[in-house]
Design a protein around this motif. Structure first.
Motif, PDB file in Angstrom:
ATOM      1  N   GLY A 152      60.614 -51.621 -79.860  1.00 56.20           N
ATOM      2  CA  GLY A 152      60.887 -51.121 -78.521  1.00 56.20           C
ATOM      3  C   GLY A 152      60.016 -49.943 -78.129  1.00 56.20           C
ATOM      4  O   GLY A 152      60.359 -49.188 -77.213  1.00 56.20           O
ATOM      5  N   ARG A 155      56.348 -51.038 -73.454  1.00 53.48           N
ATOM      6  CA  ARG A 155      57.085 -51.454 -72.265  1.00 53.48           C
ATOM      7  C   ARG A 155      57.730 -52.814 -72.494  1.00 53.48           C
ATOM      8  O   ARG A 155      57.112 -53.694 -73.118  1.00 53.48           O
ATOM      9  CB  ARG A 155      56.132 -51.508 -71.075  1.00 53.48           C
ATOM     10  CG  ARG A 155      55.580 -50.135 -70.696  1.00 53.48           C
ATOM     11  CD  ARG A 155      54.540 -50.214 -69.618  1.00 53.48           C
ATOM     12  NE  ARG A 155      53.994 -48.890 -69.336  1.00 53.48           N
ATOM     13  CZ  ARG A 155      52.740 -48.653 -69.012  1.00 53.48           C
ATOM     14  NH1 ARG A 155      51.873 -49.644 -68.941  1.00 53.48           N
ATOM     15  NH2 ARG A 155      52.345 -47.428 -68.752  1.00 53.48           N
ATOM     16  N   PRO A 156      58.931 -53.008 -71.990  1.00 54.61           N
ATOM     17  CA  PRO A 156      59.675 -54.256 -72.266  1.00 54.61           C
ATOM     18  C   PRO A 156      58.920 -55.528 -71.884  1.00 54.61           C
ATOM     19  O   PRO A 156      59.052 -56.549 -72.550  1.00 54.61           O
ATOM     20  CB  PRO A 156      60.956 -54.098 -71.437  1.00 54.61           C
ATOM     21  CG  PRO A 156      61.110 -52.629 -71.235  1.00 54.61           C
ATOM     22  CD  PRO A 156      59.726 -52.055 -71.182  1.00 54.61           C
ATOM     23  N   GLU A 157      58.142 -55.469 -70.808  1.00 53.68           N
ATOM     24  CA  GLU A 157      57.462 -56.677 -70.329  1.00 53.68           C
ATOM     25  C   GLU A 157      56.134 -56.933 -71.042  1.00 53.68           C
ATOM     26  O   GLU A 157      55.422 -57.890 -70.721  1.00 53.68           O
ATOM     27  CB  GLU A 157      57.217 -56.569 -68.814  1.00 53.68           C
ATOM     28  CG  GLU A 157      56.143 -55.559 -68.401  1.00 53.68           C
ATOM     29  CD  GLU A 157      56.623 -54.109 -68.350  1.00 53.68           C
ATOM     30  OE1 GLU A 157      55.847 -53.251 -67.874  1.00 53.68           O
ATOM     31  OE2 GLU A 157      57.759 -53.833 -68.783  1.00 53.68           O
TER      32      GLU A 157
END
Length: 201
Positions: A152, A155-157
């Protein structure tokens, strides 16, 4: 123990590489000819070509041990990252991975130019080893980014494959800038790389 023919071969190769290194330091890559290298090494021009495909292969051969050391060090750095789940500083980790490779290309502009045109180099043993080292470096950066993504820390995307290409594009950019003197020194190269990575990561 190496037999005498093998010892002579190794000694000839050593003399050729030492002559190449001295001449490159004195007059640069473009001004150094294979004929001059052969004369300095005390061998025939054909002997140089018996050991090395061309002048480019000589320059690569001079750096192969250093490239191997960098490759081993990079793998160890990514292994250490993988082993410590608390390490999540993506910017710091990627900068640390790239720093030794940027230093190599700063100290040898001729070698940096070979890196930048690697896709056009004549095929040969040394060229393949060089390209494998470059590809291995990119693979290890991708592995590090995959580890950081799983924690994590990105960035999540984020798509790791695409992010790797972005990191490598910035890496190429700062090498070109330094090589063309648009980036005048190590401090500015490091600062630019940090700024670019900060926007990406």
């Amino acid at each position: 123990m190496a037999g005498r023919p093998q010892q002579r071969t190794l000694e000839t190769r050593r003399r050729i590489l030492e002559a190449t290194q001295a001449l490159l330091a004195e007059q640069g890559f473009e001004a150094t000819s294979v004929e001059t290298i052969a004369m300095r090494a005390g061998v025939a021009k054909a002997t140089v070509f018996a050991h090395f495909d061309d002048k480019t292969s000589l320059l690569i051969a001079l750096r192969l041990n250093q490239l191997e050391e960098l490759s081993v060090g990079l793998r160890q750095m990514v292994d250490a990252l993988a082993a410590d789940p608390l390490r999540k500083d993506a910017l710091g980790e990627v900068q640390a991975l790239l720093a030794p490779w940027l230093a190599l290309y700063r100290e040898d502009p001729d070698f940096a130019r070979l890196f930048l045109i690697q896709s056009t180099l004549k095929d040969g043993l040394h060229t393949r080893q060089f390209i494998e080292a470059c590809s291995g470096m990119e693979a290890e950066v991708s592995r590090a980014l995959s580890i950081l993504a799983a924690r994590g820390a990105l960035r999540p995307e984020t798509e790791v494959a695409l992010l790797t290409q972005g990191v490598m594009a910035f890496y190429y950019h700062v090498i070109v800038g330094f090589n063309l003197c648009h980036i005048p020194d190590e401090a500015q190269q490091t600062a630019l790389m940090q700024g670019l990575l900060a926007r990406l990561l």
